[in-house]
Design an enzyme around this catalytic site. Structure first.
Site, PDB file in Angstrom:
ATOM      1  N   ASP A 174       0.594   1.129   5.777  1.00 15.53           N
ATOM      2  CA  ASP A 174       1.057   0.606   7.071  1.00 15.53           C
ATOM      3  C   ASP A 174       0.499   1.385   8.247  1.00 15.53           C
ATOM      4  OD1 ASP A 174       2.726   2.853   6.259  1.00 15.53           O
ATOM      5  OD2 ASP A 174       3.903   2.419   8.052  1.00 15.53           O
ATOM      6  N   ASP A 221       1.069   3.019  -0.543  1.00 20.12           N
ATOM      7  CA  ASP A 221       1.842   3.910   0.322  1.00 20.12           C
ATOM      8  C   ASP A 221       3.323   3.518   0.185  1.00 20.12           C
ATOM      9  OD1 ASP A 221       2.464   5.662   2.515  1.00 20.12           O
ATOM     10  OD2 ASP A 221       2.489   3.903   3.821  1.00 20.12           O
ATOM     11  N   ASP A 241       6.492   4.779   2.474  1.00 21.78           N
ATOM     12  CA  ASP A 241       7.198   4.547   3.745  1.00 21.78           C
ATOM     13  C   ASP A 241       6.478   3.463   4.544  1.00 21.78           C
ATOM     14  OD1 ASP A 241       9.485   6.285   4.197  1.00 21.78           O
ATOM     15  OD2 ASP A 241       8.078   7.957   4.029  1.00 21.78           O
TER      16      ASP A 241
HETATM   17 MG   LIG Z   1       3.464   4.611   5.459  1.00 22.68          MG
END
Ligand SMILES: [Mg+2]
Length: 266
Positions: A215, A13, A15
């Site tokens: 995240d 991922d 961001d």
């Molecule tokens: Mg993310």
């Protein structure tokens, strides 16, 4: 530097893993640079084209080509193109328009095209739009209620920026969905299986041979586990602290990638 678990390829991922807003996260980046495993970088963010992400990742010192970048905009463009859609009204930004046009789809973003000129697009595509207006919601509503296929890039309510959280595509989607009286026909981004499946195809590995690094619990981790992909939840983005660790031996949690490789038992 070895991974603490056996693994043949990585889904990463962006961001909250590579950067938070404009700020790079060196504790993750430095470790990723050292792992020579094949990687696909994926994001639900629909606002930028894939080339922008490739350049941004390369600027961090990580080598990547365009074929190993997946965005929800690219996935939407491919999805529509494969099914023969040739024209769309878009509530979204440059990156989404760019990816749709690259797949040969005629794109309209001016709501007057629908509201004043009476055109009826085959598809409505909704993503993050910092220039959202009442008229755009109205035009999307009219097209959807009159039969256009309703495609969403992603349903994230928010996304992380330096100062905290900003409204995401899911917030805009909720407005269009409420006005149109129906949910989208399809959502491209995580936790939907579409991005994960495309990533596994590119990497040529089975789900259990890969590792998703993300995240966000409800998109990265839940989406990966639904397909049987082991997942590493890093606490460098949207989640800073886990109160109750999940009861799944294929979910790993670490504050950063650096922490994971130095203290794999955490
Ligand atoms: Mg993310």
């Amino acid at each position: 530097m070895k991974l603490p678990i056996p693994c043949r390829a990585l889904l990463v991922d962006m961001d909250g893993v590579l950067w938070r807003g404009h700020t790079p996260i060196p504790e993750n980046i430095e470790v990723l640079k050292e792992w020579s495993l094949p990687k696909v970088f994926l994001t639900n963010n629909s606002t930028k084209g894939r080339a922008r992400y490739r350049d941004r990742i390369r600027a961090l010192g990580i080598e990547v080509d365009l074929d190993h970048i997946l965005t929800s905009s690219y996935a939407a463009a491919r999805w529509l193109q494969k099914r023969g859609y040739r024209q769309a009204f878009v509530v979204g930004e440059e990156g989404l328009v760019e990816e749709l046009e690259a797949q040969g789809i005629e794109v309209h973003t001016d709501p007057r095209w629908i509201l004043e000129e009476g055109h009826r697009p085959e598809a409505v595509v909704v993503g993050t739009d910092h220039g959202l207006t009442y008229e755009k919601i109205w035009a999307a509503q009219r097209a959807i209620t009159e039969g256009a296929i309703f495609v969403a890039t992603n349903s994230d309510a928010t996304y992380p920026v330096e100062s905290g959280l900003a409204p995401g595509a899911g917030t805009i989607l909720a407005a269009v969905q409420t006005a149109a009286g129906r949910a989208p026909h399809v959502i491209m981004g995580k936790p939907s299986p579409i991005l994960f499946t495309q990533a596994l195809e590119i990497l040529g590995v089975r789900p259990e041979e890969a590792l998703m690094i993300g995240d966000r619990w409800d998109t990265d981790i839940v989406g990966a586990r639904k397909l049987g992909i082991p997942a590493l939840w890093v606490l460098t983005g949207i989640t800073q602290k886990v109160e109750q660790p999940p009861d799944d031996p294929h979910i790993y949690i670490a504050r950063t990638l650096r922490d994971w490789i130095t203290q794999p038992s955490l």
